[in-house]
Design a protein around this motif. Structure first.
Motif: not given
Length: 378
Positions: A339, A341, A355
């Motif tokens: 991830h 973002d 996360d």
């Protein structure tokens, strides 16, 4: 359950743990049921005799049940959690209150945003959209000197990294080291950023605000140092272990440093800015990591942030080629996992992974020369 049927909870009760009515007052206040002793002797003895560990455990229960400390209801040491209802992605929590804004002596020159009520970098906005500046020899020497000062301050800050030190204490040291060199700490009041350094711990990607949280064994922390001296800015950062860290964190730090070092190697006159990301992303992916896309490297000179824009991911659309006299940063932010973002805290600055996995970053300020590249913050 009636109090008369609860046995004394003291492990050293001299009366054989009879049914008891004396209740722990803190438990009663917090609504914890069943915490009874047969008399003051056992109640006090439970916390003053050989059963110290039991007492500590009992107090931990109090802490777990209490509502998070807030500004209206701070903990005993005066600290509190400012965003109690926020949905955090990881385990890190801010510890407020922030210390007061640190003062910069009047004789030290400062950028325009330093005295702006809203921290607006007016000159940056006026020059937005213009091509990257090519510095002359005199300006290059000023950049080099500012960058040497920046390296000195980062080394001083890094020496502070150890368990038990708060990021606010690091900020105080950075601030003092900067003004001792007659420089202005560039982050201070930039778009209202409240501190003199960014301290980004564990899942924080960037722009962490120094506060009263103590560093813990096993943390990782990025220290992002920027300063303004004689009309020019320096910008650099590095990620450090706090004591012993796990293998994933070690690999993350090594991977992030490798991403930066390999990207620097391609820098020279004629090289494309978009190719920097083409170098970085394959290294990150090969090591089970993702490249943050929200934040980029940037031009730097008499302005803190300016052209060119330097994305760190592949297949970006950055325009332009490198030319002698250009100064810019490369500062890849690399996350464990897939991830890339970001998730922002309500302070409007702190960016974390989505996360809760860890992130690391390294940054250098570079100068394109006639024959290649010079790392000014090395």
């Amino acid at each position: 359950m009636s109090s008369a049927t609860v046995l004394c909870q003291s492990s050293s009760c001299p009366h054989g743990n009879p049914p008891s009515r004396l209740e722990c007052p803190t438990c009663n206040k917090l609504g914890i049921r069943g915490s009874f002793f047969c008399g003051q002797e056992c109640f006090k003895g439970n916390c003053e005799s050989i059963t110290i560990s039991i007492c500590k455990t009992h107090k931990i229960i109090h802490d777990l049940v209490r509502s998070p400390a807030t500004a209206a209801n701070p903990s005993q040491d005066g600290t509190y959690h400012p965003f109690a209802n926020f949905d955090f992605t990881g385990t890190l929590r801010p510890v407020y209150p922030l210390s007061p804004k640190r003062e910069v002596p009047e004789h030290i020159p400062r950028p325009d945003y330093a005295t702006h009520e809203d921290g607006v970098p007016t000159t940056e906005l006026k020059r937005a959209g213009q091509p990257p500046r090519l510095l002359n020899s005199e300006e290059i020497e000023k950049m080099k000197f500012a960058c040497r000062l920046g390296r000195e301050v980062l080394d001083i800050a890094a020496a502070m990294v150890r368990p038990g030190v708060t990021t606010d204490e690091i900020d105080a040291v950075v601030h003092q080291a900067t003004i001792d060199r007659n420089a202005y700490p560039s982050p201070l009041n930039y778009r209202n950023f409240p501190k003199s350094v960014c301290t980004s711990i564990n899942e924080i990607i960037c722009h962490g605000i120094p506060d009263r949280r103590k560093l813990q064994e096993g943390d990782i922390i990025n220290l992002d140092i920027s300063l303004y001296y004689d009309g020019f800015h320096a910008d650099l950062n590095a990620t450090y272990p706090v004591g012993e860290i796990d293998e994933d964190s070690k690999k993350l730090i090594q991977t992030t440093r490798q991403c930066l070092d390999e990207a620097i190697k391609i820098c020279k006159p004629g090289a494309l800015f978009r190719d920097i990301g083409k170098v970085i992303e394959p290294i990150a992916r090969a090591n089970g990591c993702a490249v943050v896309r929200t934040y980029t490297g940037h031009g730097i000179n008499d302005l803190f942030h300016t052209a060119p824009n330097i994305p760190h991911y592949a297949k970006n659309k950055a325009i332009g080629t490198m030319k002698p006299g250009m100064c810019f940063t490369i500062e890849p932010m690399i996350n464990l996992g897939s991830h890339w973002d970001t998730h922002h805290w309500p302070d409007n600055w702190t960016a974390t992974t989505v996360d809760g996995k860890r992130s690391a970053q390294f940054e250098e300020t570079l100068l394109i020369t006639e024959t290649g590249v010079e790392v000014l913050t090395a």
